[in-house]
Design a protein around this motif. Sequence first.
Motif, mmCIF file in Angstrom:
data_model
loop_
_atom_site.group_PDB
_atom_site.id
_atom_site.type_symbol
_atom_site.label_atom_id
_atom_site.label_comp_id
_atom_site.label_asym_id
_atom_site.label_seq_id
_atom_site.Cartn_x
_atom_site.Cartn_y
_atom_site.Cartn_z
ATOM 1 N N PRO A 76 18.049 7.760 40.256
ATOM 2 C CA PRO A 76 19.134 8.544 39.636
ATOM 3 C C PRO A 76 20.481 8.367 40.320
ATOM 4 O O PRO A 76 21.523 8.370 39.654
ATOM 5 C CB PRO A 76 18.631 9.994 39.763
ATOM 6 N N VAL A 77 20.475 8.200 41.650
ATOM 7 C CA VAL A 77 21.741 8.051 42.369
ATOM 8 C C VAL A 77 22.422 6.737 42.000
ATOM 9 O O VAL A 77 23.628 6.695 41.727
ATOM 10 C CB VAL A 77 21.500 8.144 43.890
ATOM 11 N N SER A 78 21.656 5.651 41.997
ATOM 12 C CA SER A 78 22.241 4.348 41.655
ATOM 13 C C SER A 78 22.611 4.270 40.183
ATOM 14 O O SER A 78 23.639 3.666 39.823
ATOM 15 C CB SER A 78 21.259 3.228 42.008
ATOM 16 N N GLY A 79 21.810 4.877 39.306
ATOM 17 C CA GLY A 79 22.135 4.869 37.877
ATOM 18 C C GLY A 79 23.443 5.581 37.595
ATOM 19 O O GLY A 79 24.283 5.098 36.821
ATOM 20 N N ARG A 80 23.645 6.718 38.254
ATOM 21 C CA ARG A 80 24.893 7.465 38.082
ATOM 22 C C ARG A 80 26.088 6.660 38.613
ATOM 23 O O ARG A 80 27.149 6.626 37.998
ATOM 24 C CB ARG A 80 24.782 8.795 38.816
ATOM 25 N N PHE A 81 25.886 5.976 39.748
ATOM 26 C CA PHE A 81 26.980 5.188 40.326
ATOM 27 C C PHE A 81 27.359 4.019 39.427
ATOM 28 O O PHE A 81 28.546 3.772 39.183
ATOM 29 C CB PHE A 81 26.576 4.670 41.704
ATOM 30 N N LEU A 82 26.374 3.287 38.926
ATOM 31 C CA LEU A 82 26.663 2.127 38.088
ATOM 32 C C LEU A 82 27.410 2.523 36.820
ATOM 33 O O LEU A 82 28.356 1.841 36.411
ATOM 34 C CB LEU A 82 25.356 1.407 37.728
ATOM 35 N N ALA A 83 26.998 3.626 36.194
ATOM 36 C CA ALA A 83 27.662 4.068 34.969
ATOM 37 C C ALA A 83 29.107 4.451 35.246
ATOM 38 O O ALA A 83 30.034 4.028 34.532
ATOM 39 C CB ALA A 83 26.904 5.252 34.369
ATOM 40 N N SER A 84 29.340 5.250 36.290
ATOM 41 C CA SER A 84 30.703 5.683 36.604
ATOM 42 C C SER A 84 31.576 4.511 37.049
ATOM 43 O O SER A 84 32.755 4.430 36.689
ATOM 44 C CB SER A 84 30.665 6.764 37.690
ATOM 45 N N PHE A 85 31.001 3.585 37.812
ATOM 46 C CA PHE A 85 31.772 2.446 38.304
ATOM 47 C C PHE A 85 32.213 1.550 37.145
ATOM 48 O O PHE A 85 33.362 1.080 37.108
ATOM 49 C CB PHE A 85 30.944 1.633 39.301
ATOM 50 N N ALA A 86 31.313 1.316 36.178
ATOM 51 C CA ALA A 86 31.657 0.441 35.049
ATOM 52 C C ALA A 86 32.800 1.030 34.225
ATOM 53 O O ALA A 86 33.758 0.328 33.882
ATOM 54 C CB ALA A 86 30.419 0.232 34.174
ATOM 55 N N VAL A 87 32.723 2.315 33.919
ATOM 56 C CA VAL A 87 33.779 2.939 33.111
ATOM 57 C C VAL A 87 35.084 3.025 33.896
ATOM 58 O O VAL A 87 36.168 2.744 33.360
ATOM 59 C CB VAL A 87 33.334 4.337 32.641
ATOM 60 N N ALA A 88 35.006 3.412 35.179
ATOM 61 C CA ALA A 88 36.213 3.525 35.996
ATOM 62 C C ALA A 88 36.892 2.168 36.151
ATOM 63 O O ALA A 88 38.132 2.072 36.082
ATOM 64 C CB ALA A 88 35.868 4.112 37.366
ATOM 65 N N LEU A 89 36.125 1.102 36.359
ATOM 66 C CA LEU A 89 36.701 -0.233 36.496
ATOM 67 C C LEU A 89 37.420 -0.642 35.220
ATOM 68 O O LEU A 89 38.537 -1.196 35.259
ATOM 69 C CB LEU A 89 35.598 -1.234 36.835
ATOM 70 N N PHE A 90 36.805 -0.371 34.075
ATOM 71 C CA PHE A 90 37.433 -0.699 32.791
ATOM 72 C C PHE A 90 38.760 0.048 32.636
ATOM 73 O O PHE A 90 39.774 -0.535 32.216
ATOM 74 C CB PHE A 90 36.490 -0.345 31.647
ATOM 75 N N LEU A 91 38.789 1.341 32.995
ATOM 76 C CA LEU A 91 40.007 2.139 32.828
ATOM 77 C C LEU A 91 41.108 1.690 33.790
ATOM 78 O O LEU A 91 42.287 1.674 33.422
ATOM 79 C CB LEU A 91 39.687 3.618 33.043
ATOM 80 N N VAL A 92 40.726 1.331 35.014
ATOM 81 C CA VAL A 92 41.726 0.862 35.983
ATOM 82 C C VAL A 92 42.339 -0.451 35.513
ATOM 83 O O VAL A 92 43.569 -0.636 35.560
ATOM 84 C CB VAL A 92 41.086 0.699 37.374
ATOM 85 N N VAL A 93 41.512 -1.385 35.062
ATOM 86 C CA VAL A 93 42.021 -2.671 34.561
ATOM 87 C C VAL A 93 42.920 -2.443 33.348
ATOM 88 O O VAL A 93 43.992 -3.064 33.206
ATOM 89 C CB VAL A 93 40.848 -3.595 34.205
#
Length: 379
Positions: A76-93
């Motif tokens: 659950p910890v890694s799943g939550r991180f991967l989801a948030s990281f993917a969306v945050a990276l897209f928004l930053v770019v």
Amino acid sequence: MKFETVKPATAVAFAPFGWLSVFSGVCYGLIKIESALFQVKELPKHFLIVNLATFFLLIVCTIAAFRLFPEDLFAPVSGRFLASFAVALFLVVRTLRQTGIHFRWFLLRPLFQFNLASFVYQLQQWFMAYFDRVILAFLLPLSSVGVYDLAMKCLLVIDLILIGLNSAFMPRAIEVLSRGATPAERTEINRFYHGLSAASLLVVTLAMVVLPPVVLIFFDFERYGQVLALLPVASVAYLVKPLRLAMAMPFGALRYSRPLPFIYLAVMALKFATMFWLIPYVGLWGALYATIFAACAEIALLYVAIKPQFTFTMNPVKMVAIPLCVGSAILFFEPRVYSAHALLLHAIYLALTVLLLVTVYRKELTELWMRWKNKRLSS
């Protein structure tokens, strides 16, 4: 670094779970910032897409992680991180391509001066929303804390609906009030909160009918059956949430945030004192009664604090009388009616709510019907 530094009895390492949680928090912070910008810019489609993408990615990544690491906290910890990281990276770019990132240092001081009180206020809200579990752990068995926590999580759907509706309208309300609202715009704001109050009544009473069967599908009745008894009383606090949101709205519109930390400090003290007083006598019900009492106290304190700065012209029947009527019925009948008749009782709540809303909102319903009818005829 280990959690043993804070709690010696545990052997859970801070790495990787702690670091992944911290990074997830940073990513979700970036997502929240971008979502707030979408609200301010009145871009509801972008807001919806980002939040839906975050939600579905969280589900997909967590399920995939559990497939790879079954019965492991890493899933659950890694799943939550991967989801948030993917969306945050897209928004930053996306932000870098559209506008870039620029600092205006002269704006920082006034921003901090205005937002500091609001920031403390938000921290207090978060603290009060979760620290009640800590108090329960001192006063009741951990199994009771789990039942209480599950009941409150089941009702998060109501909170998300109400907050989502309010967030969609809030930028408009703040904009018109900050520049001086006309009578027509004041009427528009009032009608929105009247509608939000009606929505909360419908959602709460409908949830009492729908949620119990859903809970029984996913959870064992012998272990979590008490959740079903807590749900109706716990949901009463959401009946007054539209009024609380209406009372809190002028503070943001008028940039008058200084009283907020003091108000919530008093609300926190009242809630926790009421919990310590009632829980030894009525158990988990005491925590629910304390939450409802604190919500009503917050409304009263917000009203007293903002009254010299802002004049409310809302309909007391729609905002106060109907929620009070339905809430009083729930608090009176729930402890007295046998669980075998709970479904019938909850259906009566829903019927009573619909009857009251049709009676009081008959003018608005007639206008909506005529608009729909004319639109259908024109098409």
